[in-house]
Design a protein around this motif. Structure first.
Motif, PDB file in Angstrom:
ATOM      1  N   ASP A 280       0.828  -1.211   0.000  1.00  0.00           N
ATOM      2  CA  ASP A 280       0.000   0.000   0.000  1.00  0.00           C
ATOM      3  C   ASP A 280       0.862   1.260   0.000  1.00  0.00           C
ATOM      4  O   ASP A 280       0.559   2.231  -0.711  1.00  0.00           O
ATOM      5  N   ALA A 281       1.919   1.257   0.801  1.00  0.00           N
ATOM      6  CA  ALA A 281       2.787   2.435   0.881  1.00  0.00           C
ATOM      7  C   ALA A 281       3.478   2.701  -0.451  1.00  0.00           C
ATOM      8  O   ALA A 281       3.630   3.861  -0.872  1.00  0.00           O
ATOM      9  N   GLN A 282       3.879   1.649  -1.149  1.00  0.00           N
ATOM     10  CA  GLN A 282       4.537   1.817  -2.441  1.00  0.00           C
ATOM     11  C   GLN A 282       3.552   2.322  -3.499  1.00  0.00           C
ATOM     12  O   GLN A 282       3.879   3.190  -4.308  1.00  0.00           O
ATOM     13  N   VAL A 283       2.333   1.788  -3.482  1.00  0.00           N
ATOM     14  CA  VAL A 283       1.315   2.205  -4.461  1.00  0.00           C
ATOM     15  C   VAL A 283       0.922   3.659  -4.235  1.00  0.00           C
ATOM     16  O   VAL A 283       0.654   4.411  -5.181  1.00  0.00           O
ATOM     17  N   GLU A 284       0.902   4.090  -2.985  1.00  0.00           N
ATOM     18  CA  GLU A 284       0.480   5.458  -2.671  1.00  0.00           C
ATOM     19  C   GLU A 284       1.576   6.490  -2.887  1.00  0.00           C
ATOM     20  O   GLU A 284       1.410   7.657  -2.536  1.00  0.00           O
ATOM     21  N   GLY A 285       2.677   6.102  -3.492  1.00  0.00           N
ATOM     22  CA  GLY A 285       3.715   7.064  -3.844  1.00  0.00           C
ATOM     23  C   GLY A 285       5.109   6.689  -3.402  1.00  0.00           C
ATOM     24  O   GLY A 285       6.085   7.312  -3.824  1.00  0.00           O
ATOM     25  N   GLY A 286       5.227   5.670  -2.557  1.00  0.00           N
ATOM     26  CA  GLY A 286       6.552   5.275  -2.092  1.00  0.00           C
ATOM     27  C   GLY A 286       7.451   4.763  -3.202  1.00  0.00           C
ATOM     28  O   GLY A 286       8.686   4.907  -3.137  1.00  0.00           O
ATOM     29  N   ALA A 287       6.845   4.172  -4.224  1.00  0.00           N
ATOM     30  CA  ALA A 287       7.637   3.671  -5.356  1.00  0.00           C
ATOM     31  C   ALA A 287       8.124   4.808  -6.250  1.00  0.00           C
ATOM     32  O   ALA A 287       8.977   4.605  -7.122  1.00  0.00           O
ATOM     33  N   TRP A 288       7.558   5.995  -6.101  1.00  0.00           N
ATOM     34  CA  TRP A 288       7.989   7.244  -6.719  1.00  0.00           C
ATOM     35  C   TRP A 288       7.701   7.319  -8.208  1.00  0.00           C
ATOM     36  O   TRP A 288       6.967   8.165  -8.674  1.00  0.00           O
ATOM     37  N   TYR A 289       8.307   6.447  -9.005  1.00  0.00           N
ATOM     38  CA  TYR A 289       8.167   6.513 -10.456  1.00  0.00           C
ATOM     39  C   TYR A 289       6.842   5.872 -10.889  1.00  0.00           C
ATOM     40  O   TYR A 289       6.418   4.853 -10.324  1.00  0.00           O
ATOM     41  N   PRO A 290       6.177   6.443 -11.907  1.00  0.00           N
ATOM     42  CA  PRO A 290       4.893   5.883 -12.348  1.00  0.00           C
ATOM     43  C   PRO A 290       4.972   4.409 -12.722  1.00  0.00           C
ATOM     44  O   PRO A 290       4.072   3.637 -12.377  1.00  0.00           O
ATOM     45  N   SER A 291       6.027   3.999 -13.424  1.00  0.00           N
ATOM     46  CA  SER A 291       6.135   2.589 -13.823  1.00  0.00           C
ATOM     47  C   SER A 291       6.336   1.688 -12.616  1.00  0.00           C
ATOM     48  O   SER A 291       5.840   0.550 -12.571  1.00  0.00           O
ATOM     49  N   ALA A 292       7.060   2.182 -11.603  1.00  0.00           N
ATOM     50  CA  ALA A 292       7.261   1.392 -10.391  1.00  0.00           C
ATOM     51  C   ALA A 292       5.970   1.288  -9.592  1.00  0.00           C
ATOM     52  O   ALA A 292       5.634   0.216  -9.060  1.00  0.00           O
ATOM     53  N   ILE A 293       5.233   2.385  -9.493  1.00  0.00           N
ATOM     54  CA  ILE A 293       3.939   2.352  -8.801  1.00  0.00           C
ATOM     55  C   ILE A 293       3.004   1.363  -9.489  1.00  0.00           C
ATOM     56  O   ILE A 293       2.297   0.589  -8.832  1.00  0.00           O
ATOM     57  N   ASP A 294       3.013   1.372 -10.824  1.00  0.00           N
ATOM     58  CA  ASP A 294       2.177   0.442 -11.576  1.00  0.00           C
ATOM     59  C   ASP A 294       2.569  -1.000 -11.292  1.00  0.00           C
ATOM     60  O   ASP A 294       1.715  -1.879 -11.174  1.00  0.00           O
ATOM     61  N   ALA A 295       3.881  -1.261 -11.176  1.00  0.00           N
ATOM     62  CA  ALA A 295       4.345  -2.616 -10.882  1.00  0.00           C
ATOM     63  C   ALA A 295       3.855  -3.080  -9.515  1.00  0.00           C
ATOM     64  O   ALA A 295       3.378  -4.215  -9.356  1.00  0.00           O
ATOM     65  N   TRP A 296       3.939  -2.210  -8.505  1.00  0.00           N
ATOM     66  CA  TRP A 296       3.489  -2.585  -7.165  1.00  0.00           C
ATOM     67  C   TRP A 296       1.974  -2.738  -7.101  1.00  0.00           C
ATOM     68  O   TRP A 296       1.451  -3.524  -6.314  1.00  0.00           O
ATOM     69  N   GLN A 297       1.276  -2.003  -7.938  1.00  0.00           N
ATOM     70  CA  GLN A 297      -0.184  -2.078  -7.924  1.00  0.00           C
ATOM     71  C   GLN A 297      -0.713  -3.301  -8.654  1.00  0.00           C
ATOM     72  O   GLN A 297      -1.681  -3.920  -8.205  1.00  0.00           O
ATOM     73  N   ASN A 298      -0.083  -3.656  -9.763  1.00  0.00           N
ATOM     74  CA  ASN A 298      -0.633  -4.702 -10.626  1.00  0.00           C
ATOM     75  C   ASN A 298       0.168  -6.000 -10.636  1.00  0.00           C
ATOM     76  O   ASN A 298      -0.368  -7.038 -11.048  1.00  0.00           O
ATOM     77  N   ASN A 299       1.411  -5.967 -10.210  1.00  0.00           N
ATOM     78  CA  ASN A 299       2.259  -7.168 -10.280  1.00  0.00           C
ATOM     79  C   ASN A 299       2.678  -7.654  -8.899  1.00  0.00           C
ATOM     80  O   ASN A 299       3.751  -8.236  -8.743  1.00  0.00           O
ATOM     81  N   SER A 300       1.872  -7.409  -7.900  1.00  0.00           N
ATOM     82  CA  SER A 300       2.194  -7.854  -6.538  1.00  0.00           C
ATOM     83  C   SER A 300       1.187  -8.913  -6.085  1.00  0.00           C
ATOM     84  O   SER A 300      -0.001  -8.823  -6.401  1.00  0.00           O
ATOM     85  N   ARG A 301       1.708  -9.897  -5.339  1.00  0.00           N
ATOM     86  CA  ARG A 301       0.868 -10.989  -4.819  1.00  0.00           C
ATOM     87  C   ARG A 301       1.321 -11.348  -3.408  1.00  0.00           C
ATOM     88  O   ARG A 301       2.503 -11.294  -3.084  1.00  0.00           O
ATOM     89  N   ILE A 302       0.347 -11.743  -2.556  1.00  0.00           N
ATOM     90  CA  ILE A 302       0.625 -12.300  -1.234  1.00  0.00           C
ATOM     91  C   ILE A 302      -0.102 -13.640  -1.150  1.00  0.00           C
ATOM     92  O   ILE A 302      -1.325 -13.701  -1.348  1.00  0.00           O
ATOM     93  N   VAL A 303       0.630 -14.708  -0.876  1.00  0.00           N
ATOM     94  CA  VAL A 303       0.036 -16.042  -0.786  1.00  0.00           C
ATOM     95  C   VAL A 303       0.578 -16.735   0.452  1.00  0.00           C
ATOM     96  O   VAL A 303       1.650 -16.389   0.965  1.00  0.00           O
ATOM     97  N   SER A 304      -0.173 -17.719   0.925  1.00  0.00           N
ATOM     98  CA  SER A 304       0.279 -18.488   2.085  1.00  0.00           C
ATOM     99  C   SER A 304      -0.143 -19.941   1.921  1.00  0.00           C
ATOM    100  O   SER A 304      -1.179 -20.245   1.318  1.00  0.00           O
ATOM    101  N   ASN A 305       0.671 -20.821   2.465  1.00  0.00           N
ATOM    102  CA  ASN A 305       0.383 -22.245   2.516  1.00  0.00           C
ATOM    103  C   ASN A 305       0.815 -22.738   3.889  1.00  0.00           C
ATOM    104  O   ASN A 305       2.016 -22.742   4.209  1.00  0.00           O
ATOM    105  N   GLY A 306      -0.171 -23.113   4.716  1.00  0.00           N
ATOM    106  CA  GLY A 306       0.170 -23.494   6.081  1.00  0.00           C
ATOM    107  C   GLY A 306       0.818 -22.334   6.805  1.00  0.00           C
ATOM    108  O   GLY A 306       0.262 -21.239   6.886  1.00  0.00           O
TER     109      GLY A 306
END
Length: 328
Positions: A280-306
């Motif tokens: 969330d912090a990166q998407v809200e501007g922490g990633a700074w560059y538009p392409s980086a913000i886009d990467a954190w917004q659209n290319n991020s995943r959180i998964v868990s197994n056990g």
């Protein structure tokens, strides 16, 4: 005979005198003698006098008066009499964003609607409440993975926004179970519960080595507790068996991966919340560059197994998630 001749000559003389007098009266002399000795003039009067048939429209100051039109109005309006319409504000309705992503069930984002003219009532609706719900304050809450359209209306005005809910549901950990074996109808047996072997330890460091060989992660480094405290505060306060936060040290940060095995399964959600806060912090501007913000917004995943959790930011994130799930 002499008298007749004399009378004839006298008549001729009088006739000649009359002719001479008539000729003098029709000459170019403009003066004639009056019987009282005065002189009358026959000169033509000055034609520059105003013609009484044409009305004088000039004003004392030399300007010209306005003639009324057939409808009684004048051809020109006096200065200051013109009426101008005030420009009307164009009606509009907009949202502060038209596309965003939520990465876990229960996470939310509040949409802000701007409407002109102001003061109009706005109404929010979700096109798929099984994926995301929205209240009348614009707060969108994730329910399940998928995509939903949020619609806001104000009178005849409409605006829409797409919300993408992206995460992998946790797989249940392997647990013991009971089984029974059937026998003859006349015999009875006590069902036996086979012992379930403990799952093998997954080497998260080896997994990272394999994935970083397949996919380029850029300038990532394994952070110690001090560095992780700045980027993932609270992560090292949780009891873990393995904790591997690989942080990208480049200014253009478009890839990152964190691999964690917690000691207690009750801490899985705590770790996922810490990882989500980083996204969330990166998407809200922490990633700074538009392409980086886009990467954190659209290319991020959180998964868990056990007790195992992974957060990954990468253009091949879905393939990496598949590799992670294949470990279990």
């Amino acid at each position: 005979m002499k008298r007749r001749t004399y009378a004839l000559l006298l008549a001729l003389a009088l006739s000649a005198s009359l002719l001479t007098s008539c000729a003098g009266g029709s000459g170019s002399d403009s003066s004639s003698s009056q019987s009282n000795g005065g002189v009358s003039s026959s000169q033509t009067e000055d034609q520059s006098e105003p013609d009484a048939s044409t009305p004088d429209t000039s004003l004392p100051d030399g300007s010209t008066s306005q003639q009324p039109a057939p409808d009684g109005s004048t051809s020109q309006e006096a200065p200051g009499d013109a009426v101008t319409d005030e420009p009307q504000a164009e009606a509009s309705l907009s949202l502060d964003t038209n596309d965003f992503t939520l990465f876990s069930a229960g996470s939310s984002h509040t949409l802000k609607a701007t409407v002109q003219p102001s003061g109009q009532k706005v109404t929010f609706t979700s096109g798929n409440e099984k994926v995301a719900t929205v209240d009348q304050n614009g707060k969108v809450t994730a329910v399940a993975p998928g995509t939903a359209k949020i619609t806001v209306t104000a009178g005849d005005l409409t605006a829409t926004c797409i919300v993408r809910c992206r995460w992998e549901d946790s797989k249940p950990s392997n647990g013991g179970g009971s089984s029974s074996s059937g026998g003859n109808s006349g015999s009875s047996s006590t069902p036996e519960t086979p012992e379930t072997p403990a799952p093998a330890q997954v080497d998260l460091s080896a997994f990272y080595t394999t994935e970083s060989g397949k996919y380029e992660f850029g300038m990532v480094t394994l952070a110690d507790a001090e560095l992780a405290a700045n980027v993932y505060p609270g992560l090292f306060d949780i009891a873990t068996e393995q904790c591997l936060p690989y942080i990208n040290m480049m200014t253009m940060n478009t890839s990152e991966i964190v691999l964690v095995q917690v000691t207690n399964s009750s801490d899985v959600d705590k770790v996922k919340s810490i990882l989500q806060s980083r996204i969330d912090a990166q998407v809200e501007g922490g990633a700074w560059y538009p392409s980086a913000i886009d990467a954190w917004q659209n290319n991020s995943r959180i998964v868990s197994n056990g007790n195992y959790i992974m957060m990954v930011v990468h253009e091949s994130c879905d393939s990496i998630v598949s590799d992670f799930n294949a470990l279990f």
